[in-house]
Design a protein around this motif. Structure first.
Motif, short mmCIF file in Angstrom:
data_model
loop_
_atom_site.label_atom_id
_atom_site.label_comp_id
_atom_site.label_asym_id
_atom_site.label_seq_id
_atom_site.Cartn_x
_atom_site.Cartn_y
_atom_site.Cartn_z
N GLU A 143 56.65 -18.67 -32.07
CA GLU A 143 56.33 -19.97 -32.67
C GLU A 143 54.85 -20.26 -32.54
O GLU A 143 54.25 -20.04 -31.48
N ALA A 144 54.24 -20.76 -33.62
CA ALA A 144 52.81 -21.06 -33.62
C ALA A 144 52.53 -22.50 -34.05
O ALA A 144 51.41 -22.81 -34.44
N GLY A 145 53.53 -23.36 -33.99
CA GLY A 145 53.31 -24.78 -34.26
C GLY A 145 53.38 -25.15 -35.73
O GLY A 145 53.82 -24.38 -36.57
N GLU A 146 52.89 -26.35 -36.00
CA GLU A 146 52.94 -26.89 -37.36
C GLU A 146 51.75 -26.39 -38.17
O GLU A 146 50.61 -26.46 -37.73
N LEU A 147 52.05 -25.89 -39.35
CA LEU A 147 51.02 -25.42 -40.27
C LEU A 147 50.42 -26.58 -41.05
O LEU A 147 49.22 -26.75 -41.12
N HIS A 148 51.29 -27.41 -41.63
CA HIS A 148 50.86 -28.61 -42.35
C HIS A 148 52.09 -29.45 -42.70
O HIS A 148 53.22 -29.03 -42.47
N THR A 149 51.83 -30.60 -43.25
CA THR A 149 52.89 -31.49 -43.72
C THR A 149 52.72 -31.63 -45.22
O THR A 149 51.60 -31.72 -45.72
N LYS A 150 53.84 -31.62 -45.93
CA LYS A 150 53.75 -31.84 -47.36
C LYS A 150 54.88 -32.77 -47.79
O LYS A 150 55.89 -32.91 -47.11
N THR A 151 54.66 -33.39 -48.93
CA THR A 151 55.65 -34.28 -49.50
C THR A 151 56.20 -33.62 -50.76
O THR A 151 55.43 -33.25 -51.65
N LEU A 152 57.51 -33.46 -50.79
CA LEU A 152 58.16 -32.83 -51.94
C LEU A 152 58.24 -33.81 -53.10
O LEU A 152 58.01 -35.02 -52.94
N ASP A 153 58.61 -33.29 -54.27
CA ASP A 153 58.72 -34.12 -55.47
C ASP A 153 59.68 -35.29 -55.29
O ASP A 153 59.50 -36.35 -55.88
#
Length: 178
Positions: A143-153
């Protein structure tokens, strides 16, 4: 053109015979909910992806076929950037929970490091699908943590998590298991 066999699977280039099963997979909203393939909305979109991506790349895109009955159950691919391969996979729902992703992934790691010359592998998953994270751990990734956050359609916020594996760690694990 690479082809691999595991205990239960054949990993091979995608063929024209896989068209209908792959179409079913790509148009299943539960299967592609967090994958880039969710953006394929029309038959024309799928046909272009099938021809220009799935059929065209026999070195980094593989169909997963069961040995027992020669049925297409999903795909595995590497998105390669210089010395890193980002793993993406998807299975028909009927193939979920059978351990196919980890089995195929372990087989493809040697290919990625030894044949493609990659030194680093990554796999990403949506936090809403923790089973994918568990599969990555089963493949020996860390595990290397969170890459990013995104909002789906649909407005859903997704935390994209990352797992990694370096060639040195893979080599050490291979020598310990031998």
């Amino acid at each position: 053109m690479a082809k691999f066999e595991t205990e239960r699977l054949v990993l091979r280039p995608v063929s024209p015979a896989d068209h209908d099963a792959l179409r079913t997979l790509v148009f299943d909203p539960q299967v592609v909910a967090y994958l880039r393939y969710r953006l394929l909305k029309t038959e024309a979109d799928f046909e272009q992806a099938f021809t220009d991506h799935f059929l065209a790349d026999a070195t980094t895109v593989f169909a997963l076929e069961t040995k027992a009955d020669h049925q297409f159950v999903g795909f595995y691919e590497f998105h390669v950037t210089e010395t890193t391969g980002i793993l993406t996979y998807a299975l028909l729902q009927s193939a979920w929970g059978h351990g196919y992703v980890a089995e195929a992934g372990r087989a493809l790691m040697g290919y990625a490091f030894n044949t493609l010359g990659l030194t680093h592998l990554e796999a990403h998953y949506a936090h809403l699908n923790p089973n994918s994270g568990r599969v990555m751990a089963k493949m020996g990734m860390r595990e290397a943590g969170e890459l990013h956050t995104k909002t789906l359609d649909n407005g859903q916020v997704v935390h994209v998590m990352k797992y990694v594996l370096d060639k040195g760690d893979w080599n050490r694990a291979q020598s310990q298991s031998a």
